[in-house]
Design an enzyme around this catalytic site. Structure first.
Site, PDB file in Angstrom:
ATOM      1  CG  ASP A 268      -4.968  -6.749   0.594  1.00 35.66           C
ATOM      2  OD1 ASP A 268      -6.096  -6.992   1.044  1.00 35.66           O
ATOM      3  OD2 ASP A 268      -4.150  -6.016   1.176  1.00 35.66           O
TER       4      ASP A 268
ATOM      5  CG  ASP B  98      -7.849   3.547   5.485  1.00 38.18           C
ATOM      6  OD1 ASP B  98      -8.100   2.457   6.038  1.00 38.18           O
ATOM      7  OD2 ASP B  98      -7.876   3.705   4.255  1.00 38.18           O
TER       8      ASP B  98
END
Length: 233
Positions: A10, A132
């Site tokens: 990330d 998600d």
């Protein structure tokens, strides 16, 4: 083990970070050189890498294509890259920078016509749907908004439009190092046996990986558990 281990990088300010529950205020830097981190993964036998451009997610356009280009040109890793993808030009830029797949999330809910055109234009092998969830409900906009869809309805819809692969993040588990909901991923694979199902969020231990492998899950995105040495490659 048939399960593919997919480490995550990330990116914030060009550095490898991890968040807890997606909260930017919980940012922890693990390596200031993403290329170095990618090479470490490759040396350990890793073949696949998941890169999330967190700055891009905020900006609404990819911000770290140079990082992607470096990693793609200096390793043999198969890379999927996501964060801030709103336009077809961004997909073209990501693929031309060396990613094999582009991971797309909120657009698939907010602008389904555009997402459908991407599946058609770039093909199911180049588009990786990022879903998600909280419970079974789909979330959008960096987990801020809950959609009307359940994950099962949503995946079924896109499967009929040419989707071949997706990863699903249980946000209640992401970055918390508390383990994952294996029953949920098992149900996803049972309902969608022909799709590549990748688990994300909450993978904490070798046992989690073994359980996912038993369920015939295709891959597991692993982040903080690697950086915190809970799982040793």
């Amino acid at each position: 083990m048939n399960l593919q281990i997919i480490p995550a990088i990330d990116l914030i300010d060009g550095k490898c970070v991890r968040l807890t529950h997606g909260d930017y205020d919980t940012k922890k830097i693990y390596n200031s050189d993403p290329l170095d981190q990618a090479k470490i993964f490759e040396e350990k036998g890793i073949k696949r890498l998941h890169i999330v451009d967190l700055d891009g997610a905020k900006a609404g356009k990819p911000m770290h294509l140079q990082v992607l280009e470096k990693i793609a040109s200096q390793t043999n890793l198969t890379i999927d890259f996501g964060g801030g993808i709103r336009h077809s030009d961004s997909i073209k830029s990501i693929l031309s920078s060396g990613a094999k797949m582009v991971s797309v999330g909120s657009i698939s809910v907010k602008n389904p016509e555009l997402f459908e055109s991407w599946l058609s234009d770039f093909g199911g092998n180049s588009i990786l749907l990022a879903a998600d969830v909280r419970g079974e409900k789909l979330l959008t906009d960096a987990w801020k908004n809950e959609s009307e869809f359940t994950i099962f309805e949503f995946i079924e819809k896109w499967k009929q439009k040419g989707l071949t692969q997706f990863f699903c993040t249980d946000i209640t588990k992401d970055g918390a190092l508390e383990g994952l909901n294996t029953d949920f991923y098992g149900e996803l694979k049972t309902k969608f046996p022909t799709l590549k199902v990748i688990a994300s969020g909450g993978v904490t231990s070798q046992n989690d990986l073994i359980e996912l492998d038993k369920l015939n899950i295709d891959g597991a995105i692993v982040g903080k558990a690697i950086y915190e040495n809970r799982i040793t490659l």
